[in-house]
Write a protein that holds these residues in place. Sequence first.
Motif, PDB file in Angstrom:
ATOM      1  N   ASN A   1       0.838  -1.188   0.000  1.00 39.50           N
ATOM      2  CA  ASN A   1       0.000   0.000   0.000  1.00 39.50           C
ATOM      3  C   ASN A   1       0.883   1.251   0.000  1.00 39.50           C
ATOM      4  N   LYS A   2       0.643   2.155  -0.943  1.00 37.19           N
ATOM      5  CA  LYS A   2       1.532   3.302  -1.094  1.00 37.19           C
ATOM      6  C   LYS A   2       1.494   4.231   0.105  1.00 37.19           C
ATOM      7  N   HIS A   3       0.372   4.350   0.761  1.00 33.54           N
ATOM      8  CA  HIS A   3       0.307   5.226   1.924  1.00 33.54           C
ATOM      9  C   HIS A   3       1.149   4.669   3.075  1.00 33.54           C
TER      10      HIS A   3
ATOM     11  N   TYR B   1       4.714   5.502   2.196  1.00 35.02           N
ATOM     12  CA  TYR B   1       4.996   6.914   2.447  1.00 35.02           C
ATOM     13  C   TYR B   1       5.227   7.154   3.931  1.00 35.02           C
TER      14      TYR B   1
ATOM     15  N   GLY C   1       2.434  18.335  -3.033  1.00 41.76           N
ATOM     16  CA  GLY C   1       2.793  17.274  -3.968  1.00 41.76           C
ATOM     17  C   GLY C   1       1.719  16.209  -4.096  1.00 41.76           C
ATOM     18  N   HIS C   2       0.945  16.016  -3.034  1.00 34.43           N
ATOM     19  CA  HIS C   2      -0.141  15.030  -3.073  1.00 34.43           C
ATOM     20  C   HIS C   2      -1.176  15.401  -4.133  1.00 34.43           C
ATOM     21  N   LEU C   3      -1.357  16.688  -4.374  1.00 33.96           N
ATOM     22  CA  LEU C   3      -2.320  17.128  -5.386  1.00 33.96           C
ATOM     23  C   LEU C   3      -1.912  16.677  -6.787  1.00 33.96           C
ATOM     24  N   LYS C   4      -0.629  16.534  -7.007  1.00 32.17           N
ATOM     25  CA  LYS C   4      -0.118  16.103  -8.313  1.00 32.17           C
ATOM     26  C   LYS C   4       0.392  14.665  -8.281  1.00 32.17           C
ATOM     27  N   ASN C   5       0.022  13.895  -7.241  1.00 33.59           N
ATOM     28  CA  ASN C   5       0.438  12.504  -7.071  1.00 33.59           C
ATOM     29  C   ASN C   5       1.946  12.350  -6.961  1.00 33.59           C
ATOM     30  N   HIS C   6       2.590  13.327  -6.356  1.00 30.64           N
ATOM     31  CA  HIS C   6       4.040  13.275  -6.112  1.00 30.64           C
ATOM     32  C   HIS C   6       4.323  13.718  -4.686  1.00 30.64           C
ATOM     33  N   ALA C   7       3.690  13.079  -3.730  1.00 25.79           N
ATOM     34  CA  ALA C   7       3.808  13.498  -2.335  1.00 25.79           C
ATOM     35  C   ALA C   7       5.226  13.335  -1.808  1.00 25.79           C
TER      36      ALA C   7
END
Length: 84
Positions: free
Chosen positions: A18-20, A23, A53-59
């Motif tokens: 899971n990516k979260h 992170y 960055g989360h808005l652009k999927n680059h958190a």
Amino acid sequence: MMAMFPNCFTPLFEMIVNKHFCYAVVFILLTGAAPLSYAAGCLKGAAVGAAVGHLKNHAVLGAVGGCIVGHHMAAKDKKNQAKG
């Protein structure tokens, strides 16, 4: 016979992938490795950078960039306060 015993590691594997979760692990490792004097600007900048960055999927990329900028700004403020 294998159908009787489901793969008990599947939920664990899905959680790790899971990516979260990834992170969160990266964030904890990076903040734990930073010295306290460095962390003040880095943590604030990383939080803002990760949110943007989360808005652009680059958190993660945003968090790294935010940490760098936050550290720079904190060092600049500290230098200005020392001057008077």
